[in-house]
Design an enzyme around this catalytic site. Structure first.
Site, PDB file in Angstrom:
ATOM      1  N   ARG A 201      22.239  28.947  -9.916  1.00  0.00           N
ATOM      2  CA  ARG A 201      21.455  30.080  -9.449  1.00  0.00           C
ATOM      3  C   ARG A 201      22.310  30.963  -8.539  1.00  0.00           C
ATOM      4  O   ARG A 201      23.328  30.517  -7.996  1.00  0.00           O
ATOM      5  CB  ARG A 201      20.221  29.600  -8.684  1.00  0.00           C
ATOM      6  CG  ARG A 201      19.288  28.686  -9.480  1.00  0.00           C
ATOM      7  CD  ARG A 201      18.179  28.155  -8.592  1.00  0.00           C
ATOM      8  NE  ARG A 201      17.220  27.345  -9.312  1.00  0.00           N
ATOM      9  CZ  ARG A 201      17.317  26.031  -9.494  1.00  0.00           C
ATOM     10  NH1 ARG A 201      18.371  25.377  -8.995  1.00  0.00           N
ATOM     11  NH2 ARG A 201      16.391  25.355 -10.156  1.00  0.00           N
ATOM     12  N   HIS A 308      20.072  36.509 -13.519  1.00  0.00           N
ATOM     13  CA  HIS A 308      19.461  35.181 -13.622  1.00  0.00           C
ATOM     14  C   HIS A 308      19.300  34.749 -15.075  1.00  0.00           C
ATOM     15  O   HIS A 308      19.199  33.542 -15.355  1.00  0.00           O
ATOM     16  CB  HIS A 308      18.101  35.169 -12.916  1.00  0.00           C
ATOM     17  CG  HIS A 308      17.498  33.801 -12.818  1.00  0.00           C
ATOM     18  ND1 HIS A 308      17.981  32.830 -11.964  1.00  0.00           N
ATOM     19  CD2 HIS A 308      16.464  33.216 -13.492  1.00  0.00           C
ATOM     20  CE1 HIS A 308      17.267  31.726 -12.092  1.00  0.00           C
ATOM     21  NE2 HIS A 308      16.341  31.932 -13.008  1.00  0.00           N
ATOM     22  N   ARG A 311      21.679  32.039 -16.382  1.00  0.00           N
ATOM     23  CA  ARG A 311      21.261  30.643 -16.240  1.00  0.00           C
ATOM     24  C   ARG A 311      20.340  30.258 -17.391  1.00  0.00           C
ATOM     25  O   ARG A 311      20.461  29.165 -17.956  1.00  0.00           O
ATOM     26  CB  ARG A 311      20.565  30.448 -14.888  1.00  0.00           C
ATOM     27  CG  ARG A 311      19.909  29.088 -14.691  1.00  0.00           C
ATOM     28  CD  ARG A 311      19.372  28.962 -13.266  1.00  0.00           C
ATOM     29  NE  ARG A 311      18.309  27.988 -13.150  1.00  0.00           N
ATOM     30  CZ  ARG A 311      18.499  26.676 -12.996  1.00  0.00           C
ATOM     31  NH1 ARG A 311      19.717  26.195 -12.957  1.00  0.00           N
ATOM     32  NH2 ARG A 311      17.472  25.857 -12.879  1.00  0.00           N
ATOM     33  N   HIS A 334      16.086  20.514 -11.927  1.00  0.00           N
ATOM     34  CA  HIS A 334      14.627  20.589 -11.914  1.00  0.00           C
ATOM     35  C   HIS A 334      14.023  19.226 -11.636  1.00  0.00           C
ATOM     36  O   HIS A 334      14.461  18.216 -12.186  1.00  0.00           O
ATOM     37  CB  HIS A 334      14.090  21.112 -13.252  1.00  0.00           C
ATOM     38  CG  HIS A 334      14.151  22.599 -13.380  1.00  0.00           C
ATOM     39  ND1 HIS A 334      13.301  23.439 -12.715  1.00  0.00           N
ATOM     40  CD2 HIS A 334      14.985  23.404 -14.089  1.00  0.00           C
ATOM     41  CE1 HIS A 334      13.588  24.705 -13.017  1.00  0.00           C
ATOM     42  NE2 HIS A 334      14.606  24.695 -13.835  1.00  0.00           N
ATOM     43  N   TYR A 343      12.977  24.750 -22.684  1.00  0.00           N
ATOM     44  CA  TYR A 343      14.264  25.049 -23.306  1.00  0.00           C
ATOM     45  C   TYR A 343      14.449  24.261 -24.596  1.00  0.00           C
ATOM     46  O   TYR A 343      15.002  24.771 -25.565  1.00  0.00           O
ATOM     47  CB  TYR A 343      15.406  24.743 -22.326  1.00  0.00           C
ATOM     48  CG  TYR A 343      15.525  25.786 -21.241  1.00  0.00           C
ATOM     49  CD1 TYR A 343      15.866  27.096 -21.547  1.00  0.00           C
ATOM     50  CD2 TYR A 343      15.273  25.458 -19.917  1.00  0.00           C
ATOM     51  CE1 TYR A 343      15.953  28.060 -20.556  1.00  0.00           C
ATOM     52  CE2 TYR A 343      15.370  26.413 -18.911  1.00  0.00           C
ATOM     53  CZ  TYR A 343      15.710  27.709 -19.243  1.00  0.00           C
ATOM     54  OH  TYR A 343      15.794  28.666 -18.270  1.00  0.00           O
TER      55      TYR A 343
END
Length: 373
Positions: A201, A308, A311, A334, A343
């Site tokens: 990030r 962003h 990412r 996460h 994803y």
């Protein structure tokens, strides 16, 4: 009028009946009057049973307004991350308290909450994601009020209201990532590659130091991040969750760029920032946004792509390799499998590959003499 040492019922001039009862030596009236004496007696019996079970709720406890209680709620959470505190304050000030702030907690009902949310949706602003965040915050505040015995139950019971359904963000191709890296100012080239292929990030990149980058073992450690508040203040702290503290393997293809970057733009010493701004201090979001827009234009790439989204691109690439949910969670930092599952489900190319492999299996079986019905 019937009266005992604990409760009483009397008939009012209107013809209705009032029930009163005593708790801790003080007399209290029922929140409403009753059509018959039997109804009033039933209320007293139920109240007495609640007191004996320890489930009685003081109907006057929730007279504090939502505005006053929410301020207390925020002040009782000194460990909130700075950006989270700003977020909660903004949601209250802009979207919750204007409509509900003058209401006492006791008068917050599910229909009222439903109407408040519907009005936000009809107004067309804020967006669905912010409405969901506002609802979750109101739910959390009311949940604490229940714990504090100010209200008997949480009025926020709307199914699906807390769920965010953000618009799917675009992803870049590997070719586009390198086109941006080639077009952006040289001091930010390696940052583009690390954001993409290691899934870091912006705040994590801003706090990265030499000692966090191990080129020999091809690893980068995420230990802390800089958050930039609305007034421009930078706050250094740990990642949002324990899972955010992680070590990520660096693809070999990125190592040479990182070596060149450290030699050209990073001061010596283990605590030197890997990506310092032009003044040597942590870079500002506005600075990166400016050079990012110029790079997109120079590379002829849609300006809707955000930094962003790099990412997002990298996480999608990782999912397409066949990484498991736990592997994706570890790489992405996460604590919940939700994002990793997104994803995994979003990799259409990977799904096509799976279908092709199934087809190959079918072909092998049928050519080996297995007949079909």
């Amino acid at each position: 009028m019937g009266r005992s040492r604990w409760g009483s019922v009397r008939k009012l001039p209107s013809g209705r009946y009032q029930a009163r009862y005593r708790v801790d030596g003080a007399w209290r009236s029922a929140p409403t009057t009753f059509r018959t004496k039997g109804d009033a007696d039933s209320f007293l019996a139920a109240t007495r049973a609640d007191l004996e079970r320890g489930t009685w709720h003081d109907p006057t406890a929730g007279e504090i307004t939502l505005a006053d209680y929410s301020r207390r709620w925020l002040s009782d959470r000194p460990n909130l991350r700075p950006r989270t505190g700003e977020l909660y304050d903004g949601l209250l000030r802009l979207h919750i308290l204007p409509a509900l702030g003058d209401r006492s907690l006791a008068r917050l009902t599910t229909p009222l909450v439903r109407s408040w949310r519907a009005d936000l949706i009809k107004a067309g602003r804020p967006g669905p994601s912010t409405i969901a965040k506002s609802y979750r915050l109101l739910h959390a505040i009311c949940a604490t009020a229940v714990e504090d015995s100010l209200i008997p139950k949480n009025p926020c019971t709307l199914k699906g209201a807390a769920v965010e359904r953000p618009v799917e963000r675009p992803t870049a191709t590997i070719g586009q990532v390198y086109a941006i890296a080639d077009a952006i100012e040289p001091r930010y080239r390696a940052m583009v590659l690390l954001a993409t292929f290691c899934g870091l990030r912006l705040g994590e990149l801003r706090a990265l130091r030499r000692r966090h980058v191990d080129l020999t073992n091809r690893k980068v450690s995420v230990i802390e991040q800089y958050q930039q508040l609305s007034d421009g203040t930078l706050v250094l702290g740990p990642p949002k969750t324990d899972a955010g503290r992680r070590t990520v393997a660096i693809p070999d293809a990125v190592i040479a760029d990182l070596e060149s970057h450290l030699a050209a733009w990073c001061d010596p010493g283990p605590d030197a920032l890997v990506f310092p701004g032009a003044t040597g201090q942590p870079f500002r979001v506005a600075t990166v946004q400016a050079v990012w827009r110029r790079a997109l234009k120079a590379a002829s790439i849609d300006t809707a792509l955000r930094f962003h989204d790099l990412r997002h691109t990298g996480n999608t690439l990782a999912a397409s390799t066949g990484a498991s949910t736990k592997e994706l969670m570890a790489r992405m930092g996460h604590a919940s499998p939700r994002a990793a599952l997104i994803y995994q489900h979003a990799t259409a190319d990977r799904d096509a590959e799976i279908a092709a492999r199934i087809s190959a299996m079918i072909n092998r079986q049928t050519t080996d003499g297995i007949t079909q019905d």
